[in-house]
Design a protein around this motif. Structure first.
Motif, mmCIF file in Angstrom:
data_model
loop_
_atom_site.group_PDB
_atom_site.id
_atom_site.type_symbol
_atom_site.label_atom_id
_atom_site.label_comp_id
_atom_site.label_asym_id
_atom_site.label_seq_id
_atom_site.Cartn_x
_atom_site.Cartn_y
_atom_site.Cartn_z
ATOM 1 N N SER A 175 0.822 -1.212 0.000
ATOM 2 C CA SER A 175 0.000 0.000 0.000
ATOM 3 C C SER A 175 0.849 1.251 0.000
ATOM 4 O O SER A 175 2.013 1.251 0.413
ATOM 5 N N SER A 177 0.173 5.379 1.197
ATOM 6 C CA SER A 177 -0.738 6.307 1.883
ATOM 7 C C SER A 177 -0.121 7.702 1.875
ATOM 8 O O SER A 177 1.057 7.857 2.220
ATOM 9 N N ASP A 198 -4.550 11.954 2.626
ATOM 10 C CA ASP A 198 -5.516 11.068 3.283
ATOM 11 C C ASP A 198 -6.179 10.085 2.328
ATOM 12 O O ASP A 198 -7.291 9.605 2.579
ATOM 13 N N GLN A 199 -5.503 9.792 1.248
ATOM 14 C CA GLN A 199 -5.914 8.686 0.385
ATOM 15 C C GLN A 199 -4.869 7.576 0.450
ATOM 16 O O GLN A 199 -3.664 7.842 0.577
ATOM 17 N N GLU A 200 -5.349 6.349 0.325
ATOM 18 C CA GLU A 200 -4.462 5.182 0.330
ATOM 19 C C GLU A 200 -4.857 4.265 -0.810
ATOM 20 O O GLU A 200 -6.044 4.060 -1.074
ATOM 21 N N LYS A 214 -10.313 6.100 1.580
ATOM 22 C CA LYS A 214 -10.074 7.282 2.414
ATOM 23 C C LYS A 214 -9.537 6.835 3.764
ATOM 24 O O LYS A 214 -10.075 5.903 4.376
ATOM 25 N N VAL A 215 -8.466 7.451 4.235
ATOM 26 C CA VAL A 215 -7.854 7.062 5.505
ATOM 27 C C VAL A 215 -7.430 8.309 6.270
ATOM 28 O O VAL A 215 -7.415 9.418 5.727
ATOM 29 N N LYS A 216 -7.082 8.103 7.529
ATOM 30 C CA LYS A 216 -6.377 9.117 8.304
ATOM 31 C C LYS A 216 -4.895 8.774 8.208
ATOM 32 O O LYS A 216 -4.359 8.010 8.996
ATOM 33 N N ALA A 217 -4.245 9.343 7.199
ATOM 34 C CA ALA A 217 -2.899 8.900 6.858
ATOM 35 C C ALA A 217 -1.895 9.108 7.988
ATOM 36 O O ALA A 217 -0.924 8.361 8.109
ATOM 37 N N LYS A 220 -1.008 6.224 9.964
ATOM 38 C CA LYS A 220 -0.115 5.240 9.349
ATOM 39 C C LYS A 220 1.330 5.415 9.793
ATOM 40 O O LYS A 220 2.166 4.538 9.552
ATOM 41 N N ASN A 231 -6.663 -0.117 10.975
ATOM 42 C CA ASN A 231 -8.107 -0.022 10.780
ATOM 43 C C ASN A 231 -8.553 -0.943 9.653
ATOM 44 O O ASN A 231 -8.041 -0.855 8.529
ATOM 45 N N THR A 263 -9.702 -4.208 13.433
ATOM 46 C CA THR A 263 -9.276 -2.856 13.809
ATOM 47 C C THR A 263 -8.700 -2.938 15.219
ATOM 48 O O THR A 263 -9.375 -3.388 16.143
#
Length: 302
Positions: A175, A177, A198-200, A214-217, A220, A231, A263
């Motif tokens: 991945s 991020s 904030d995209q992965e 969509k993530v809270k990068a 990471k 998550n 998670t």
């Protein structure tokens, strides 16, 4: 010694093409073992000949000496003129993280059990290789010199931004991020994805089809401060995170748990038992710790 004599000498010891002999990114240990094996084989021949007087013993001794000299020359050739000579390789063991400052001043934080290779000096491109593991890259902007992270055949291209690349060999996915800025992700044939903050993008290594979420990068990068935040992660990701953080080997039924999505948050500065208790509460597993091994049993998610 001219080139013809060199080639004849290489062939005498079973090396048809010295360039091919030294080819590859990770061959140093293989070459060392190859040389040691050939020396040992020659020593055994010599030992068999020791009781025989005369020419055969002299030839055996000469062959042994010749092989040792050739081996030393080959190793010197590899170290001084091989592909590794212009690169630095950083290996981070389990249970540790490490900061690396690159030639342009960009920084990389490497997670546990990670390996990064980069040139001693950048050229027209700033290309680094994440051979295994996970890294948080904070890249100095240079619009004239692109920065590229090559991992599992997937290339992340930026001019200047911060992002995380996760590409452990043990995992079925890799991945990218984005924490700040924008990145373009491609393989050898085409561009696959363009990501912003904030995209992965997640790629399954078998089919390489991108899945953008969509993530809270920033989460990471939490492992850099001793916390692991995962998550909706595959169970294999969770297990590898625990193994790398606490330097253990975890045994479990892969088939039973392959469809589990978990998670979980845990602190790597606390104990292995704390992490396993958290996983027990979330996933409903039972576990047993014995020194550096952990056995997990449970119903899984089939």
């Amino acid at each position: 010694m001219d080139e013809k004599d060199k080639k004849d000498l290489y062939k005498e010891f079973g090396i048809d093409n010295p360039d091919e002999f030294f080819e590859g990114e990770n061959d140093r240990e293989a070459i060392r073992q190859e040389i040691l094996g050939r020396i040992q084989a020659t020593k055994e021949i010599h030992n068999q000949q020791r009781s025989k007087p005369g020419l055969k013993r002299n030839l055996s001794m000469a062959a042994a000496i010749g092989l040792i000299l050739l081996s030393a020359a080959l190793m010197l050739y590899y170290q001084n003129s091989g592909p590794q000579s212009n690169y630095i390789t950083v290996v981070v063991p389990k249970g540790e993280t490490r900061e690396v400052v690159l030639p342009d001043g960009s920084t990389v934080w490497l997670n546990a059990a990670s390996t990064l290779k980069y040139p001693k000096k950048f050229g027209k491109k700033r290309t680094v290789y994440l051979l295994d593991g996970e890294g948080f890259f904070d890249v100095i902007h240079d619009e004239h010199v692109p920065f590229v992270v090559d991992a599992s055949g997937i290339k992340t291209n930026v001019l200047g931004t911060s992002f995380v690349v996760k590409s452990y060999k043990k995992l079925s996915t890799m991945s990218v991020s984005v924490v700040t800025g924008k990145v373009a992700v491609s393989d050898d044939r085409k561009q696959l994805s363009v990501l912003v903050k904030d995209q992965e993008v997640v790629y399954h290594k078998d089919h390489r089809k991108p899945n953008v979420v969509k993530v809270k990068a920033q989460e990471k990068t939490a492992w850099n401060s001793g916390k692991v935040i995962l998550n909706a992660a595959n169970f294999e990701d969770v297990i590898l995170a625990v193994e790398n953080a606490f330097q253990v080997k975890i045994d479990y039924d892969i088939e039973k748990f392959k469809n589990c999505s978990t998670t979980i948050n845990f602190d790597t500065r606390k104990s292995l038992t704390d992490a396993m208790e958290t996983l027990k509460d979330i996933q409903g597993i039972t576990y047993q710790i014995k020194e550096k091994e952990v056995l997990i049993v449970g119903n899984g998610c089939n």
